[in-house]
Design an enzyme around this catalytic site. Structure first.
Site, mmCIF file in Angstrom:
data_model
loop_
_atom_site.group_PDB
_atom_site.id
_atom_site.type_symbol
_atom_site.label_atom_id
_atom_site.label_comp_id
_atom_site.label_asym_id
_atom_site.label_seq_id
_atom_site.Cartn_x
_atom_site.Cartn_y
_atom_site.Cartn_z
ATOM 1 N N GLY A 91 0.857 -1.224 0.034
ATOM 2 C CA GLY A 91 0.204 -0.013 0.096
ATOM 3 C C GLY A 91 0.746 1.153 -0.214
ATOM 4 O O GLY A 91 0.266 2.309 0.263
ATOM 5 N N HIS A 98 7.918 6.698 5.460
ATOM 6 C CA HIS A 98 7.348 7.411 6.428
ATOM 7 C C HIS A 98 6.512 6.568 7.515
ATOM 8 O O HIS A 98 6.136 5.365 7.054
ATOM 9 C CB HIS A 98 6.293 8.413 5.809
ATOM 10 N N HIS A 100 3.308 6.691 9.415
ATOM 11 C CA HIS A 100 1.796 7.143 9.714
ATOM 12 C C HIS A 100 1.383 7.119 11.367
ATOM 13 O O HIS A 100 1.603 6.036 11.873
ATOM 14 C CB HIS A 100 0.590 6.511 9.148
HETATM 15 P P1 AMP Z 1 1.478 5.691 1.775
HETATM 16 O O1 AMP Z 1 0.391 4.970 1.101
HETATM 17 O O2 AMP Z 1 2.033 4.853 2.905
HETATM 18 O O3 AMP Z 1 2.709 5.793 0.814
HETATM 19 O O4 AMP Z 1 1.016 6.968 2.364
HETATM 20 C C1 AMP Z 1 1.139 8.169 1.609
HETATM 21 C C2 AMP Z 1 0.616 9.305 2.227
HETATM 22 O O5 AMP Z 1 0.866 10.389 1.893
HETATM 23 C C3 AMP Z 1 -1.059 8.963 1.968
HETATM 24 O O6 AMP Z 1 -1.843 8.892 3.171
HETATM 25 C C4 AMP Z 1 -1.312 10.375 1.275
HETATM 26 O O7 AMP Z 1 -2.629 10.978 1.629
HETATM 27 C C5 AMP Z 1 -0.125 11.429 1.814
HETATM 28 N N1 AMP Z 1 0.226 12.366 1.100
HETATM 29 C C6 AMP Z 1 0.125 12.504 -0.263
HETATM 30 N N2 AMP Z 1 0.370 13.807 -0.654
HETATM 31 C C7 AMP Z 1 0.669 14.517 0.276
HETATM 32 C C8 AMP Z 1 1.073 15.892 0.581
HETATM 33 N N3 AMP Z 1 1.312 16.769 -0.452
HETATM 34 N N4 AMP Z 1 0.944 16.262 1.753
HETATM 35 C C9 AMP Z 1 0.713 15.480 2.762
HETATM 36 N N5 AMP Z 1 0.355 14.213 2.693
HETATM 37 C C10 AMP Z 1 0.311 13.624 1.491
#
Ligand code: AMP
Ligand code: ZN
Length: 111
Positions: A91, A98, A100
């Protein structure tokens, strides 16, 4: 990495609501929150994912883990969930490591 969204947030060339920062780490609000509080904690040093980590990154990883309860406390979270998505099938959409951090109210069961 020049083409990495989270590196751009780290460099402040893309805006984000930053809630925590020190020399090595940054946390900002997820743009599509999945909970009342949904933060993303990143190392400023670019690593694609957990698949990229080496023993040499142990200290950085420890700092990331230690920052989580510190941020949670600062945000007054009474319980929180920490998720790391790794790889497309895990996912992961943004390939800058990062964590969450979700909280701000009861979260659905995850067992
Ligand atoms: P993942 O699926 O673990 O790679 O999570 C990526 C996360 O980044 C998702 O929850 C998105 O909503 C978040 N995301 C994408 N673009 C941005 C942005 N410009 N600023 C903050 N969060 C973001
Ligand atoms: Zn990056």
């Amino acid at each position: 990495m020049t083409d990495c969204l989270f590196c751009k947030i780290k460099d402040r060339t893309v805006p984000a609501e930053i809630v925590f920062e020190n020399d090595e780490l940054m946390a900002f609000k997820d743009i599509h929150p999945k909970a009342r509080v949904h933060l993303l904690l990143i190392p400023k040093f670019h690593l694609d994912s957990l698949d990229d980590i080496l023993p040499a990154h142990s200290e950085l990883l420890a700092k990331l883990m230690l920052a989580i309860p510190e941020i949670a406390k600062q945000q007054q979270l009474q319980g929180y969930r920490t998720i790391i998505n790794t790889g497309a099938q895990g996912g992961q959409i943004i390939f800058h490591l990062h964590f969450h951090i979700l909280g701000g109210g009861p979260l659905p069961g995850f067992h």
